[in-house]
Design an enzyme around this catalytic site. Sequence first.
Site, short mmCIF file in Angstrom:
data_model
loop_
_atom_site.label_atom_id
_atom_site.label_comp_id
_atom_site.label_asym_id
_atom_site.label_seq_id
_atom_site.Cartn_x
_atom_site.Cartn_y
_atom_site.Cartn_z
N HIS A 130 0.84 -1.20 0.00
CA HIS A 130 0.00 0.00 0.00
C HIS A 130 0.87 1.25 0.00
O HIS A 130 0.61 2.21 -0.75
CB HIS A 130 -0.90 -0.02 1.23
CG HIS A 130 -1.63 1.26 1.48
ND1 HIS A 130 -2.95 1.47 1.11
CD2 HIS A 130 -1.23 2.42 2.09
CE1 HIS A 130 -3.32 2.68 1.46
NE2 HIS A 130 -2.30 3.28 2.06
N GLU A 131 1.92 1.26 0.82
CA GLU A 131 2.79 2.43 0.88
C GLU A 131 3.56 2.61 -0.43
O GLU A 131 3.76 3.74 -0.89
CB GLU A 131 3.75 2.31 2.07
CG GLU A 131 3.06 2.24 3.43
CD GLU A 131 2.08 3.37 3.67
OE1 GLU A 131 2.27 4.47 3.11
OE2 GLU A 131 1.11 3.16 4.42
N HIS A 134 1.42 4.34 -2.91
CA HIS A 134 1.43 5.80 -2.77
C HIS A 134 2.63 6.40 -3.50
O HIS A 134 2.53 7.45 -4.13
CB HIS A 134 1.48 6.20 -1.30
CG HIS A 134 0.15 6.22 -0.62
ND1 HIS A 134 -0.94 6.91 -1.12
CD2 HIS A 134 -0.28 5.66 0.55
CE1 HIS A 134 -1.97 6.77 -0.30
NE2 HIS A 134 -1.60 6.01 0.70
#
Length: 323
Positions: A130-131, A134
């Site tokens: 998820h990071e 980003h």
Amino acid sequence: MNSLKTAMLIGFMTALFMGVGLLIGGGRGMMIAFLVAIATNLFAYWNADKMVLRMHNAQEVDARTAPAYYGIVEGLAARSGLPMPRVYLVHEDQPNAFATGRNPENAAVAATTGLLQRLSPEEVAGVMAHELAHIQNRDTLIMTITATLAGAISMLGNFAFFFGGNRDSNQPLGGIGVLVGMIVAPFAAMIVQMAISRTREYSADRRGAEICGQPLWLASALAKIATAAGRTVNVPAERNPATAHMFIINPLNGQRMDGLFSTHPDTGNRIEALRAMTDIAPHTEGTRLREDAAPASGQPGPWSSGVDRGRAPGAGRRRGPWG
């Protein structure tokens, strides 16, 4: 497209900064605020990531000091086609994580010790994917700059309280302007933070699930993090609330609604969106992996060191993925 959005946000935040300066100190206050905003924007572009990492006392780790944690990030970065980001560890009991940096070539990811202790390696992989999403979506620049400018606008509002404005200047609203500067400007900055994080979290969830290959790993992680975060105080985050939108789950206590004052979308909604990416029915108990959800034999994923990919997250785990 994200570059245009970033430019628009910087323009809006700069205008907001100047508006607060006008209300507090008239024309001179507006010019001072404009100069401060320019300096803040330049500083934020080049140094905001380092400042955010220092705010949270993040410690850089590598393959020697945190082999399994570093290995998970390294494998996911290779899987997503991203340059290897710097990897940091935040010594906080609250499970959480964030990414920062002005571009994929100058990015960093950070996870708390609580995240590594409470989550299985599969769930850690989901969070770090998820990071990385980003970073790949170039959200980190806009999120980091917003944190810096929102903090600066809040500080400007505090100046209004202490100095009370200059009533002999061209300040249009007198004491009312000071009151507006104290209350409205930090509130407006907060609204911008909310709009950014809430719309981008869903996108990062989806892309992160694609990177790690298992939407339910991230869904399981979100459920665990949300439960634990509400019970654990993250002291650096409480001291620096302008950075709250950067975390995968809101690190501030007492923020549980999906309405105007939430920096993140409702966790339940995020989990349901991730479940919808699988062929599991909504009523099925959601966060356990199926045997056939593992990567095919001979195709190890980035979580492969010591992880039984055929088990549910956390099954039989004795220690965390930090080495």
